[in-house]
Design a protein around this motif. Structure first.
Motif, PDB file in Angstrom:
ATOM      1  N   UNK A 181       5.628  -3.846   7.638  1.00  0.00           N
ATOM      2  CA  UNK A 181       4.548  -4.607   6.998  1.00  0.00           C
ATOM      3  C   UNK A 181       4.628  -4.568   5.478  1.00  0.00           C
ATOM      4  N   UNK A 182       5.634  -3.880   4.941  1.00  0.00           N
ATOM      5  CA  UNK A 182       5.815  -3.849   3.495  1.00  0.00           C
ATOM      6  C   UNK A 182       5.098  -2.722   2.790  1.00  0.00           C
ATOM      7  N   UNK A 183       4.618  -1.719   3.550  1.00  0.00           N
ATOM      8  CA  UNK A 183       3.990  -0.558   2.917  1.00  0.00           C
ATOM      9  C   UNK A 183       5.059   0.320   2.270  1.00  0.00           C
ATOM     10  N   UNK A 184       4.657   1.029   1.211  1.00  0.00           N
ATOM     11  CA  UNK A 184       5.527   2.027   0.586  1.00  0.00           C
ATOM     12  C   UNK A 184       5.137   3.385   1.166  1.00  0.00           C
ATOM     13  N   UNK A 185       6.031   3.966   1.971  1.00  0.00           N
ATOM     14  CA  UNK A 185       5.688   5.152   2.749  1.00  0.00           C
ATOM     15  C   UNK A 185       6.466   6.362   2.262  1.00  0.00           C
ATOM     16  N   UNK A 186       5.738   7.462   2.084  1.00  0.00           N
ATOM     17  CA  UNK A 186       6.378   8.753   1.865  1.00  0.00           C
ATOM     18  C   UNK A 186       6.022   9.656   3.027  1.00  0.00           C
ATOM     19  N   UNK A 187       7.036  10.142   3.731  1.00  0.00           N
ATOM     20  CA  UNK A 187       6.823  11.033   4.858  1.00  0.00           C
ATOM     21  C   UNK A 187       7.019  12.478   4.459  1.00  0.00           C
ATOM     22  N   UNK A 188       6.217  13.363   5.048  1.00  0.00           N
ATOM     23  CA  UNK A 188       6.327  14.792   4.781  1.00  0.00           C
ATOM     24  C   UNK A 188       6.231  15.534   6.110  1.00  0.00           C
ATOM     25  N   UNK A 189       7.303  16.228   6.481  1.00  0.00           N
ATOM     26  CA  UNK A 189       7.332  16.915   7.772  1.00  0.00           C
ATOM     27  C   UNK A 189       8.544  17.837   7.835  1.00  0.00           C
ATOM     28  N   UNK A 190       8.535  18.729   8.814  1.00  0.00           N
ATOM     29  CA  UNK A 190       9.736  19.487   9.126  1.00  0.00           C
ATOM     30  C   UNK A 190      10.835  18.544   9.604  1.00  0.00           C
ATOM     31  N   UNK A 191      12.081  18.989   9.529  1.00  0.00           N
ATOM     32  CA  UNK A 191      13.183  18.200  10.085  1.00  0.00           C
ATOM     33  C   UNK A 191      12.972  18.037  11.584  1.00  0.00           C
ATOM     34  N   UNK A 216      14.318   3.822   6.006  1.00  0.00           N
ATOM     35  CA  UNK A 216      13.167   2.925   5.893  1.00  0.00           C
ATOM     36  C   UNK A 216      12.105   3.434   4.938  1.00  0.00           C
ATOM     37  N   UNK A 217      11.961   4.762   4.836  1.00  0.00           N
ATOM     38  CA  UNK A 217      10.893   5.337   4.015  1.00  0.00           C
ATOM     39  C   UNK A 217      11.457   6.461   3.154  1.00  0.00           C
ATOM     40  N   UNK A 218      10.647   6.962   2.230  1.00  0.00           N
ATOM     41  CA  UNK A 218      10.993   8.129   1.432  1.00  0.00           C
ATOM     42  C   UNK A 218      10.677   9.360   2.271  1.00  0.00           C
ATOM     43  N   UNK A 219      11.713   9.986   2.813  1.00  0.00           N
ATOM     44  CA  UNK A 219      11.536  11.095   3.747  1.00  0.00           C
ATOM     45  C   UNK A 219      11.664  12.425   3.023  1.00  0.00           C
ATOM     46  N   UNK A 220      10.607  13.226   3.077  1.00  0.00           N
ATOM     47  CA  UNK A 220      10.567  14.523   2.424  1.00  0.00           C
ATOM     48  C   UNK A 220      10.417  15.594   3.513  1.00  0.00           C
ATOM     49  N   UNK A 221      11.452  16.437   3.697  1.00  0.00           N
ATOM     50  CA  UNK A 221      11.346  17.539   4.645  1.00  0.00           C
ATOM     51  C   UNK A 221      10.577  18.684   3.991  1.00  0.00           C
ATOM     52  N   UNK A 222       9.482  19.093   4.621  1.00  0.00           N
ATOM     53  CA  UNK A 222       8.675  20.179   4.092  1.00  0.00           C
ATOM     54  C   UNK A 222       7.710  20.667   5.148  1.00  0.00           C
ATOM     55  N   UNK A 223       7.046  21.779   4.870  1.00  0.00           N
ATOM     56  CA  UNK A 223       6.170  22.451   5.829  1.00  0.00           C
ATOM     57  C   UNK A 223       4.734  22.366   5.320  1.00  0.00           C
ATOM     58  N   UNK A 250       0.844  -1.188   0.000  1.00  0.00           N
ATOM     59  CA  UNK A 250       0.000   0.000   0.000  1.00  0.00           C
ATOM     60  C   UNK A 250       0.884   1.244   0.000  1.00  0.00           C
ATOM     61  N   UNK A 251       0.475   2.256  -0.772  1.00  0.00           N
ATOM     62  CA  UNK A 251       1.197   3.529  -0.795  1.00  0.00           C
ATOM     63  C   UNK A 251       0.577   4.452   0.257  1.00  0.00           C
ATOM     64  N   UNK A 252       1.387   4.824   1.257  1.00  0.00           N
ATOM     65  CA  UNK A 252       0.892   5.604   2.385  1.00  0.00           C
ATOM     66  C   UNK A 252       1.650   6.930   2.461  1.00  0.00           C
ATOM     67  N   UNK A 253       0.910   8.035   2.392  1.00  0.00           N
ATOM     68  CA  UNK A 253       1.503   9.356   2.583  1.00  0.00           C
ATOM     69  C   UNK A 253       1.286   9.731   4.044  1.00  0.00           C
ATOM     70  N   UNK A 254       2.368   9.973   4.767  1.00  0.00           N
ATOM     71  CA  UNK A 254       2.327  10.204   6.203  1.00  0.00           C
ATOM     72  C   UNK A 254       2.915  11.571   6.523  1.00  0.00           C
ATOM     73  N   UNK A 255       2.078  12.490   7.002  1.00  0.00           N
ATOM     74  CA  UNK A 255       2.630  13.765   7.474  1.00  0.00           C
ATOM     75  C   UNK A 255       3.052  13.598   8.930  1.00  0.00           C
ATOM     76  N   UNK A 256       4.140  14.277   9.289  1.00  0.00           N
ATOM     77  CA  UNK A 256       4.612  14.212  10.681  1.00  0.00           C
ATOM     78  C   UNK A 256       5.486  13.014  10.981  1.00  0.00           C
ATOM     79  N   UNK A 257       6.139  12.468   9.970  1.00  0.00           N
ATOM     80  CA  UNK A 257       6.940  11.248  10.166  1.00  0.00           C
ATOM     81  C   UNK A 257       8.195  11.482  10.992  1.00  0.00           C
TER      82      UNK A 257
END
Length: 361
Positions: free
Chosen positions: A42-52, A68-75, A20-27
């Protein structure tokens, strides 16, 4: 426990989350970090979006979540950047956890608190409208979103929103925003389904936030100094971080598979016997830590904080078949164990995975 569609109701289903593709804010936060680890396991494909991360150390860095995940620093206050990141990923599921999460900081920074917690939620939901594959949205707020009357019974999901301080008020506003977007834009059979989730005081290993009870206790213990406590008689619905996270995951599963029936507000709190005063937590952790640990009362004037707050979670127990599993005494022992292992430079990613595996038993 009933079996539905090959899985156990009320349980986190690892097979559901695989791929499952999961977009997670606040990672990069405490709860978001634990959820990132769990989803990845669990094998999810996760993209995180949060401040550093805003603390040193941080769970994000100590557990190496960026590996572990695709980490995107952003506001999340920046709509264009957030929308671009989310739409490019085109998730199946969105879990919104990014927030300014501290009551006392909200007194010092009210404008930033409202901008993040209210307009940030608007921006997340507005971006979600452009995601063509999205089927389920869980917007996480807090038990403090309720208008607190200091009564002795738990707040139910249909109680009025409110909040004495800017943080609590902003989370009540975020609930109203979520409801408005659900009714206005996510209200057809081919749109995503939106639910909000309200949890109590979440505790566990890996939290280094300023001005939060458990991190304050552990920092004092490390220095062999007494913990200075503002409100030892304040009672809160304390729970291990994995408890509400399990609730969010089960809720997302239900939204994805059954839709509108679950598109509403949900409480995820501990059993009634785990609504304890701060002094109870202190005494247990002092005992678990051992030599040199103690606490004392803060003699300074402090801004208002609610004294008594409890959630009624009967709806989640009945309709989602979700149940809290770990008692508060066990949880405080886990926190001391986690922190002492971190002080001994053990592999904390492995330790987090071990705790998750234990929780799922």
């Amino acid at each position: 426990m009933e079996i539905m569609d090959g899985r156990v109701e009320g349980k986190v289903d690892s097979l559901f989350w695989k791929n499952k593709k999961v977009f997670l804010t606040g990672h990069t936060g405490f709860k978001g970090g634990w959820l990132s680890i769990w989803l990845n396991s669990m094998g999810a494909e996760v993209k995180g979006y949060a401040l550093a991360p805003n603390t040193i150390p941080s769970l994000f860095n100590e557990v190496k979540i960026d590996a572990l995940i695709d980490s995107n620093f952003g506001d999340i206050r920046n709509l264009s950047d957030l929308k671009k990141s989310m739409v490019e990923f085109n998730p199946d599921i969105l879990i919104h956890m990014a927030a300014q999460p501290l009551v006392r900081l909200s007194y010092a920074q009210p404008v930033d608190t409202y901008a993040t917690n209210v307009m940030g939620t608007v921006n997340v939901l507005e971006s979600a409208r452009s995601c063509t594959n999205l089927k389920a949205i869980v917007s996480v707020t807090t038990d403090k979103c309720y208008e607190n009357k200091e009564w002795e019974w738990g707040y139910r999901e249909n109680e009025p929103m409110g909040g004495h301080d800017p943080y609590s008020s902003s989370k009540g506003c975020a609930e109203l925003v979520t409801a408005a977007y659900r009714n206005s834009f996510f209200n057809t059979s081919d749109s995503a389904f939106v639910a909000s989730a309200r949890a109590g005081n979440v505790i566990g290993g890996g939290d280094w936030a300023e001005d939060r009870l458990i991190p304050d206790i552990l920092r004092a213990f490390e220095k062999n100094e007494p913990v200075v406590i503002r409100n030892p008689l304040s009672t809160r619905p304390w729970q291990h971080v994995l408890e509400p996270l399990a609730g969010y995951l089960v809720l997302a599963q239900a939204l994805f598979e059954k839709g509108n029936e679950f598109a509403e507000g949900w409480n995820f709190g501990p059993s009634d016997e785990d609504c304890k005063p701060v002094s109870w937590i202190l005494d247990k952790m002092v005992s678990s830590w051992g030599k040199g640990a103690n606490w004392k009362l803060d003699s300074n004037n402090n801004p208002h904080e609610a004294n008594f707050l409890k959630l009624d979670c009967s709806k989640a127990k009945k309709k989602l078949k979700w149940q809290p599993k770990w008692g508060l005494e066990y949880t405080t022992g886990l926190i001391i164990d986690w922190h002492q292992k971190w002080l001994s430079s053990e592999n904390m990613q492995e330790h987090c995975l071990m705790e998750i595996k234990e929780y799922l038993k």
